[in-house]
Design a protein around this motif. Structure first.
Motif, mmCIF file in Angstrom:
data_model
loop_
_atom_site.group_PDB
_atom_site.id
_atom_site.type_symbol
_atom_site.label_atom_id
_atom_site.label_comp_id
_atom_site.label_asym_id
_atom_site.label_seq_id
_atom_site.Cartn_x
_atom_site.Cartn_y
_atom_site.Cartn_z
ATOM 1 N N LEU A 1 0.826 -1.217 0.000
ATOM 2 C CA LEU A 1 0.000 0.000 0.000
ATOM 3 C C LEU A 1 0.855 1.259 0.000
ATOM 4 N N VAL A 2 1.929 1.253 0.756
ATOM 5 C CA VAL A 2 2.785 2.443 0.840
ATOM 6 C C VAL A 2 3.396 2.779 -0.523
ATOM 7 N N LYS A 3 3.711 1.765 -1.324
ATOM 8 C CA LYS A 3 4.357 1.985 -2.620
ATOM 9 C C LYS A 3 3.363 2.248 -3.745
ATOM 10 N N ALA A 4 2.069 2.051 -3.501
ATOM 11 C CA ALA A 4 1.091 2.087 -4.595
ATOM 12 C C ALA A 4 1.074 3.432 -5.322
ATOM 13 N N PHE B 1 -5.732 6.900 -8.384
ATOM 14 C CA PHE B 1 -5.884 5.582 -9.011
ATOM 15 C C PHE B 1 -6.898 4.810 -8.190
ATOM 16 N N ARG B 2 -7.269 3.627 -8.668
ATOM 17 C CA ARG B 2 -8.107 2.735 -7.856
ATOM 18 C C ARG B 2 -7.288 1.516 -7.478
ATOM 19 N N ALA B 3 -7.367 1.152 -6.205
ATOM 20 C CA ALA B 3 -6.689 -0.039 -5.698
ATOM 21 C C ALA B 3 -7.742 -1.117 -5.448
ATOM 22 N N HIS C 1 -2.644 -15.981 -5.875
ATOM 23 C CA HIS C 1 -1.456 -15.394 -5.233
ATOM 24 C C HIS C 1 -1.842 -13.933 -5.038
ATOM 25 N N LEU C 2 -1.870 -13.490 -3.795
ATOM 26 C CA LEU C 2 -2.343 -12.138 -3.452
ATOM 27 C C LEU C 2 -1.798 -11.084 -4.419
ATOM 28 N N HIS C 3 -2.679 -10.226 -4.901
ATOM 29 C CA HIS C 3 -2.225 -9.141 -5.773
ATOM 30 C C HIS C 3 -3.140 -7.938 -5.629
ATOM 31 N N LEU C 4 -2.495 -6.771 -5.658
ATOM 32 C CA LEU C 4 -3.183 -5.485 -5.609
ATOM 33 C C LEU C 4 -3.209 -4.931 -7.029
ATOM 34 N N HIS C 5 -4.409 -4.717 -7.560
ATOM 35 C CA HIS C 5 -4.517 -4.049 -8.851
ATOM 36 C C HIS C 5 -4.423 -2.546 -8.623
ATOM 37 N N ILE C 6 -3.583 -1.876 -9.383
ATOM 38 C CA ILE C 6 -3.571 -0.412 -9.448
ATOM 39 C C ILE C 6 -4.099 -0.058 -10.824
#
Ligand code: AMP
Ligand code: ZN
Length: 116
Positions: free
Chosen positions: A65-68, A81-83, A97-102
């Motif tokens: 989250l800090v790097k998003a 952006f949307r996370a 496998h956990l992933h955050l979409h930006i």
């Protein structure tokens, strides 16, 4: 996990378009982008989903989250952006496998969810 798609990306067994990496996380371009900017941020360690994290994963989750915003700005989404983190069957997570979409770009991304 030897048969996990995103673990193969972490190991370099599957090529990807990497945009950021540190000792805990990796970010790369989604192969089927849904907006002009569509980046996936993943832990290097295999974590299946947000449904399987524990307190020991807090540093990894925090780093994601800090790097998003830094990643979003660098990739062409300077004004937000949307996370999104799809989780499990109800969240319709496709890759376990956990992933955050930006997702973002120069223009607003649109409504959050389609009405049912
Ligand atoms: P989700 O539905 O949240 O599990 O999202 C999985 C995402 O992974 C989708 O947006 C896919 O386009 C993306 N994806 C699948 N395979 C690859 C790959 N080899 N490289 C980059 N992105 C991928
Ligand atoms: Zn994995």
């Amino acid at each position: 996990m030897s048969d996990c798609l995103f673990c193969k990306i972490v190991d370099g067994r599957i090529p990807t378009s990497k945009v950021y990496e540190d000792e805990l996380i990796l970010a790369f371009k989604d192969i089927q982008p849904q907006r002009p900017v569509h980046i996936l941020v993943i832990p290097k360690k295999h974590i299946t989903s947000l449904a399987t994290v524990d307190a020991g994963d807090a540093e990894i989750l925090g780093r994601m989250l800090v790097k998003a915003n830094e990643i979003a700005v660098a990739e062409g989404s300077p004004n937000g952006f949307r996370a999104i983190i799809n989780t499990g069957e109800v969240g319709q997570q496709e890759v376990p496998h956990l992933h955050l979409h930006i997702v973002g770009g120069p223009d607003p991304v649109g409504p959050m969810l389609k009405r049912l």
